[in-house]
Design a protein around this motif. Sequence first.
Motif, mmCIF file in Angstrom:
data_model
loop_
_atom_site.group_PDB
_atom_site.id
_atom_site.type_symbol
_atom_site.label_atom_id
_atom_site.label_comp_id
_atom_site.label_asym_id
_atom_site.label_seq_id
_atom_site.Cartn_x
_atom_site.Cartn_y
_atom_site.Cartn_z
ATOM 1 N N ASP A 155 6.681 1.729 -82.397
ATOM 2 C CA ASP A 155 7.728 1.387 -83.368
ATOM 3 C C ASP A 155 8.033 2.536 -84.326
ATOM 4 O O ASP A 155 8.509 2.328 -85.436
ATOM 5 N N ASN A 176 14.366 2.098 -73.138
ATOM 6 C CA ASN A 176 13.458 1.023 -73.540
ATOM 7 C C ASN A 176 13.047 0.164 -72.345
ATOM 8 O O ASN A 176 11.893 -0.285 -72.271
ATOM 9 N N SER A 181 9.524 0.513 -74.249
ATOM 10 C CA SER A 181 9.405 1.039 -75.611
ATOM 11 C C SER A 181 10.312 0.289 -76.573
ATOM 12 O O SER A 181 11.055 -0.622 -76.189
ATOM 13 N N GLN A 182 10.247 0.677 -77.840
ATOM 14 C CA GLN A 182 11.071 0.064 -78.883
ATOM 15 C C GLN A 182 11.814 1.157 -79.669
ATOM 16 O O GLN A 182 11.868 1.140 -80.893
ATOM 17 N N ASN A 324 22.183 -3.554 -75.009
ATOM 18 C CA ASN A 324 21.102 -4.350 -75.598
ATOM 19 C C ASN A 324 21.602 -5.722 -76.035
ATOM 20 O O ASN A 324 22.720 -5.868 -76.458
#
Length: 324
Positions: A155, A176, A181-182, A324
């Motif tokens: 993060d 991501n 991942s973020q 997203n």
Amino acid sequence: MTRSIRSFFARKMIVLCALAFGFANAQAAYPDRPIRIIVPIAPGSVTDVILRKASQPLSEELGQPIVIDNKAGGAGIIGAEACAKAVPDGYVVCAIYHATTSFNPLFYDRLPYDPDNDFAPITRLFFLTEGIAASSGTGVKSFADLTRYVKSNPDKVSFGTLGDQSVQQLMIGWMNRRLSSQIVGVAYKGGGPIATAIAANEIQLGQMGIGNFIAMKDAGKLNILTVNSQRRSPLLPDVPTMDELGLDGFDTRSWWGLAAPRGTPPGAVNRLHAAFKKVFENASFKAFLQSQYVEESLTSPAEFQTFIRQDRAKAQSLIKLYKN
């Protein structure tokens, strides 16, 4: 026919010829004042650098000064709106790119310009060779390093974009998914500011035209992990392509071109096309383009119009996969 009538018609013919001659001269005189190029990205970004470099030979070719007018921000929307609202008299030229006509119409329900009806295409100019860069402060020197880094800092990784609704934001979605991942996006007004932010480790990653990154790479402040071209760049022979790394699935090529406000006289569009074609196909200028990691790819106005339509269809497919 009396002498007075003959004299009358003779005078009329002289006046009509004079008017026709004057009109022809007026047409041939274009351009007769400075031409403004609206650039929808920040000064110092690759496209800005290229158009500023082109301004002098263009000025010599057109016989008038070329003025660069940066209107950066909003994924190119600010510049596109300024173009759409400009007087269509041949004295405003607009740099447009994949966001202007391909992605923005798909990302936004309402735009302050009509991507299909507000522009008169002039030519596509070039494709960018893009790459993913990482701040040297992260210690990341390869994509394998990046994979380990994002897993260790799930993060704490940010990525420079040109706005929430931009190709870079799609790239984050793709990464991501690929890396579990973020990564989060941080918006900037151009590739130059993004490169500066990566070098300072204000953000850790970015994907832009390679030309934005070279100075910072040479200074040891960032590392280029991969390029999105079909083959390795001869200027960066040690940097692998995305295909070499097995990073397929993000199939897009960033491009830039020129348009004028809709309604610009065809004669002006053709004159501008001829001038840009002469400058961009000059051998020394092509060498300069190569040093900026771009590929000259000029088209006719009609070919550019067709390309824009096809590119939006590709953008639509990409958005479906990675938004997203």
